[in-house]
Design an enzyme around this catalytic site. Sequence first.
Site, PDB file in Angstrom:
ATOM      1  N   LYS A 139      34.990  49.336  47.380  1.00  0.00           N
ATOM      2  CA  LYS A 139      35.374  49.055  45.921  1.00  0.00           C
ATOM      3  C   LYS A 139      35.533  50.540  45.388  1.00  0.00           C
ATOM      4  CE  LYS A 139      33.707  46.795  41.927  1.00  0.00           C
ATOM      5  NZ  LYS A 139      32.728  45.666  41.258  1.00  0.00           N
ATOM      6  N   LYS A 194      39.202  46.477  47.105  1.00  0.00           N
ATOM      7  CA  LYS A 194      39.545  46.535  45.801  1.00  0.00           C
ATOM      8  C   LYS A 194      39.336  47.583  45.166  1.00  0.00           C
ATOM      9  CE  LYS A 194      36.754  44.499  41.796  1.00  0.00           C
ATOM     10  NZ  LYS A 194      35.502  43.913  41.340  1.00  0.00           N
TER      11      LYS A 194
HETATM   12  N1  LIG Z   1      33.183  42.339  40.501  1.00  0.00           N
HETATM   13  C1  LIG Z   1      34.286  41.769  40.255  1.00  0.00           C
HETATM   14  C2  LIG Z   1      35.184  42.548  39.495  1.00  0.00           C
HETATM   15  O1  LIG Z   1      34.620  43.833  38.998  1.00  0.00           O
HETATM   16  C3  LIG Z   1      36.438  42.301  38.891  1.00  0.00           C
HETATM   17  C4  LIG Z   1      37.191  43.527  38.311  1.00  0.00           C
HETATM   18  C5  LIG Z   1      38.697  42.828  37.946  1.00  0.00           C
HETATM   19  O2  LIG Z   1      39.109  41.675  38.186  1.00  0.00           O
HETATM   20  O3  LIG Z   1      39.188  43.764  37.194  1.00  0.00           O
END
Ligand SMILES: NCC(=O)CCC(=O)O
Length: 352
Positions: A220, A274
């Site tokens: 992440k 992510k």
């Molecule tokens: N832990 C989940 C997220 O941080 C989602 C981030 C996003 O959709 O921008």
Amino acid sequence: MAIKYGRPIELREVARTGAQATPALDLTIRPRRNRKAEWARRMVRENVLTTDDLIWPLFLIDGNNKREAVASMPGVDRLSVDQAVREAERAQKLSIPCIALFPYTDPSLRDEGGSEATNPDNLVCKAVRAIKTEFPDIGILCDVALDPFTSHGHDGLITDGKILNDETVAVLVRQALVQAEAGCDIIAPSDMMDGRVGAIREGLDRAGLLDVQIMAYAAKYASAFYGPFRDAIGSAKTLTGDKRTYQMDSANTDEALREVELDIAEGADMVMVKPGMPYLDVVRRVKDRFAMPTFAYQVSGEYAMIAAAANNGWLDGERAMMESLLAFKRAGADGVLTYFAPKAAEKIRAQA
Ligand SMILES: NCC(=O)CCC(=O)O
Ligand SMILES: [Mg+2]
């Protein structure tokens, strides 16, 4: 004679004088033959997006029969629990296998230590129970991190401006346990503390929750693309500083492989990269290296860019949505967490 693109260079001037006069090129191989009609394109299509590839993130808010628009995510609402149950039903009807839940925690319940995260009756746990009662066959994924619950908007505990790793992990284990006990199927640690996957696995196993899966937000990145999400969960205004001491530097990919390797060794059943679209190279490297179920999160900022451009008439929103989702499949992802999930599922069904 110099040949370029299979055609004598001397003939190029002649060719420009008109289509009729153009002699056929001496080409044995013409890749366009396989694209000549939709049926032919379907025959050679390498990647397909199905509803099985979609995980739909939903935002929760306190109250009853309430839907509140998220300004920076056109088409996305915060939902009271009863409304989230309705959306779970919609997901099931659309053959979306799994939904993910994110709470907007009332500001009065946020504190330094994120204590609401471990309350077995918090918004997430209530929603899990309500959804599982009505729709036991839909998968539910719950995020593990403290940011929706802390007054400072960070994912962990802080002392003197420092995020404390091991102390945070102890709280995350308790958060995972209340969610799993409420009926959550997949625990998804998104905090990026070191060692949390192993600690959570051990906690779940000790509690007899052997079947609860872990999808690790393994790689992440500290990203600007999370902006609208922080708006949705209400941490945009309260967040102090940035998350670069725990989320990854966007310059790195070898580091992503090391992070993923650790999470697998600690017991992750599935791994995630992510954000999504700006990190497709990472998705591909992770899939090729580890051959694990690999997911990508098309985050809020990616959604917002496409939705905003579409609303302005600058993009064909549906086509951009489908193209962006197919890109994840091409990169090797087994699935995508996306706010487009219901729209994409409707589109996939209409095409079937
Ligand atoms: N832990 C989940 C997220 O941080 C989602 C981030 C996003 O959709 O921008
Ligand atoms: Mg890690």
